[in-house]
Design an enzyme around this catalytic site. Structure first.
Site, mmCIF file in Angstrom:
data_model
loop_
_atom_site.group_PDB
_atom_site.id
_atom_site.type_symbol
_atom_site.label_atom_id
_atom_site.label_comp_id
_atom_site.label_asym_id
_atom_site.label_seq_id
_atom_site.Cartn_x
_atom_site.Cartn_y
_atom_site.Cartn_z
ATOM 1 N N ASN A 99 0.663 -22.513 45.285
ATOM 2 C CA ASN A 99 -0.010 -23.813 45.358
ATOM 3 C C ASN A 99 1.012 -24.894 45.670
ATOM 4 O OD1 ASN A 99 1.065 -24.893 42.732
ATOM 5 N ND2 ASN A 99 0.048 -23.019 42.029
ATOM 6 N N ILE A 156 -2.081 -19.337 29.831
ATOM 7 C CA ILE A 156 -0.932 -19.404 28.906
ATOM 8 C C ILE A 156 -1.192 -20.406 27.789
ATOM 9 C CG2 ILE A 156 1.550 -19.887 28.750
ATOM 10 C CD1 ILE A 156 1.689 -19.220 31.806
ATOM 11 N N LYS A 185 -10.619 -29.840 29.242
ATOM 12 C CA LYS A 185 -9.525 -28.849 29.182
ATOM 13 C C LYS A 185 -8.765 -28.946 27.873
ATOM 14 C CE LYS A 185 -8.810 -28.371 34.042
ATOM 15 N NZ LYS A 185 -8.074 -28.711 35.245
HETATM 16 N N1 CTP Z 1 -2.537 -23.366 32.475
HETATM 17 C C1 CTP Z 1 -1.970 -22.295 31.835
HETATM 18 N N2 CTP Z 1 -2.239 -21.019 32.254
HETATM 19 C C2 CTP Z 1 -3.063 -20.806 33.292
HETATM 20 C C3 CTP Z 1 -3.664 -21.906 33.951
HETATM 21 C C4 CTP Z 1 -3.382 -23.185 33.518
HETATM 22 O O1 CTP Z 1 -1.208 -22.493 30.886
HETATM 23 N N3 CTP Z 1 -3.308 -19.556 33.672
HETATM 24 C C5 CTP Z 1 -2.215 -24.729 31.999
HETATM 25 C C6 CTP Z 1 -1.537 -25.614 33.015
HETATM 26 O O2 CTP Z 1 -0.145 -25.485 32.984
HETATM 27 C C7 CTP Z 1 -1.995 -27.004 32.600
HETATM 28 C C8 CTP Z 1 -3.364 -26.773 32.012
HETATM 29 O O3 CTP Z 1 -3.431 -25.368 31.698
HETATM 30 O O4 CTP Z 1 -1.192 -27.541 31.582
HETATM 31 C C9 CTP Z 1 -4.474 -27.122 32.932
HETATM 32 O O5 CTP Z 1 -4.279 -26.451 34.162
HETATM 33 P P1 CTP Z 1 -5.290 -26.620 35.357
HETATM 34 O O6 CTP Z 1 -4.879 -25.715 36.483
HETATM 35 O O7 CTP Z 1 -5.489 -28.067 35.637
HETATM 36 O O8 CTP Z 1 -6.622 -26.111 34.680
HETATM 37 P P2 CTP Z 1 -7.335 -24.746 34.636
HETATM 38 O O9 CTP Z 1 -7.559 -24.414 33.217
HETATM 39 O O10 CTP Z 1 -6.633 -23.732 35.462
HETATM 40 O O11 CTP Z 1 -8.732 -25.126 35.266
HETATM 41 P P3 CTP Z 1 -9.166 -25.390 36.808
HETATM 42 O O12 CTP Z 1 -8.174 -24.673 37.660
HETATM 43 O O13 CTP Z 1 -10.524 -24.834 36.886
HETATM 44 O O14 CTP Z 1 -9.141 -26.879 37.003
#
Ligand code: CTP
Length: 400
Positions: free
Chosen positions: A210, A307, A337
């Protein structure tokens, strides 16, 4: 506001070939907002002129302890007392020996003895001199007395030998100045920061990733270190160098990031996930490059583990901070979230705006807290935003 605004730094320059690098240091300190006053030793003045340092520092350069004009304007004792930080870069074997032995026979050694400010020493000398028992012992004793060292780098030295002895990079020396001058609101705390993108392999040459640059996460790690924390940075494949004075663990996939963050989090007081972790990965990575003739156009994906959500399920006393990079309904998505992942705070930013997005050096965020309050941080450099986020997190969850 820059990190060293309002700080008075006395820079001692001693007589080694690296003295010319003092010019860069003066410029970098000034760029960060510091008022710099240079003390040049007699042997330092054999390598670089007072006029050069005076022009760059925009202040008189002090050379002679008994100079009538400089003593009448600002005496050596008041120079020592006014300084917020004294740094010597480059520091020769000679000045280390003099400080250790209590010799005060020139302007610099006298000011070192008379100051109550922290003293940063950045040695530079021939590798053999640096390894000599006298220098080793002097460094050890000075460390015990509370002097801070920025060790020399290894590399080719001006004398032709290769080894440790080259003056540390300017940025590293200036970063230690920032650390020494910052408030210690995270002293004694262990902090883990996850930063950057992740890469999920499709085959040996292709992967899913990404647009995260890692800048915001690295800034969170650097700010925590300045505030006195013991920092572990777990970084995905970001094109940024390891920040100095902390442990950096480089990972590639979401799974590797999960392992490294999970391990470091066991003893952490706070975990900040600024990483853009992949939500899906290819079900399996092909061991050989996929050929277009045989590729059916499909890459089956499976979800990765979240995570933060997993840390949120077994929280302990750890403070958990997430980031939410959104393109729409910032508030709704971010707060949702924070609740879902059981976090203490979430930093929301609008990545649809090019001026504060992924590759940008600036950001503008709103921080939502679990107690229902929120804090707006107006557009600023990512390191200023990172400091402000830590201040708010400390105030609410990690009071000193
Ligand atoms: N995060 C994480 N582990 C993942 C995905 C996300 O720890 N597998 C953490 C990111 O580092 C961030 C938070 O969760 O601090 C939100 O991440 P984001 O990508 O915005 O949200 P998602 O939960 O992945 O939701 P979406 O992609 O549907 O917006």
């Amino acid at each position: 506001m820059t990190t060293l605004s309002g700080k008075e730094i006395v820079l001692g320059v001693t007589g080694g070939i690296a003295a010319y690098k003092a010019c860069e240091i003066v410029r970098a300190l000034r760029k960060d907002g510091a008022d710099v006053r240079v003390i040049l030793t007699a042997s330092g003045a054999r390598f670089i002129t007072p006029l050069t340092l005076q022009t760059l520092s925009k202040n008189p350069v002090y050379t002679d302890l008994f100079d009538l004009i400089t003593e009448s304007e600002i005496g050596h004792i008041s120079l020592a007392q006014r300084a917020n930080l004294l740094m010597i870069a480059p520091a020769t074997a000679n000045i280390l020996g003099k400080i250790r032995g209590g010799i005060a026979d020139d302007m610099l050694s006298t000011v070192v003895m008379a100051t109550a400010a922290p003293v940063l020493l950045a040695p530079a000398m021939n590798s053999r001199m640096y390894a000599s028992p006298a220098v080793r012992e002097n460094v050890e004793v000075l460390r015990e007395r509370g002097f801070t060292f920025v060790e020399p780098d290894e590399g080719e030295l001006a004398c032709g030998t290769v080894g440790p002895g080259r003056l540390a990079d300017t940025e590293k020396i200036v970063e230690m100045a920032r650390i020494l001058l910052a408030e210690k609101i995270l002293a004694g705390k262990r902090v883990v920061v996850g930063a950057g993108p992740t890469a999920e392999d499709i085959d040996p040459v292709r992967f899913l990733t990404n647009r995260s640059s890692g800048k915001m996460g690295f800034a969170m790690a650097v700010a925590a270190r300045r505030f006195g924390a013991d920092v572990t940075l777990v970084a995905g494949p970001a094109r940024l160098p390891d920040p100095p004075f902390m442990k950096t663990v480089r990972v590639r996939s979401a799974k590797e990031m999960m392992g490294a963050v999970g391990k470091a989090a066991e003893t952490a007081d706070a975990v900040v996930m600024a990483a853009a972790v992949a939500d899906f990965r290819p079900e399996s990575a092909a061991s050989q490059k996929i050929k277009k003739e045989t590729f059916d156009g499909r890459i089956p994906l499976v979800p990765t583990e979240d995570i933060l959500a997993s840390l949120g399920r077994s929280r302990g006393n750890r403070v958990l901070v997430g980031f939410a990079a959104e393109t729409n309904d910032l508030a709704g998505n971010a707060v949702d979230k924070m609740r879902r992942k059981n976090l203490d705070a979430i930093v929301a930013n609008d990545v649809s705006r090019p001026d504060i997005g992924f590759e940008s050096d600036s950001n503008e965020v709103r921080v939502y807290f679990s107690d229902g309050t929120a804090l707006d941080l107006a557009m600023a450099a990512k390191d200023a935003i990172a400091s402000a986020v830590w201040r708010a997190v400390c105030r609410k969850f990690l009071p000193g």
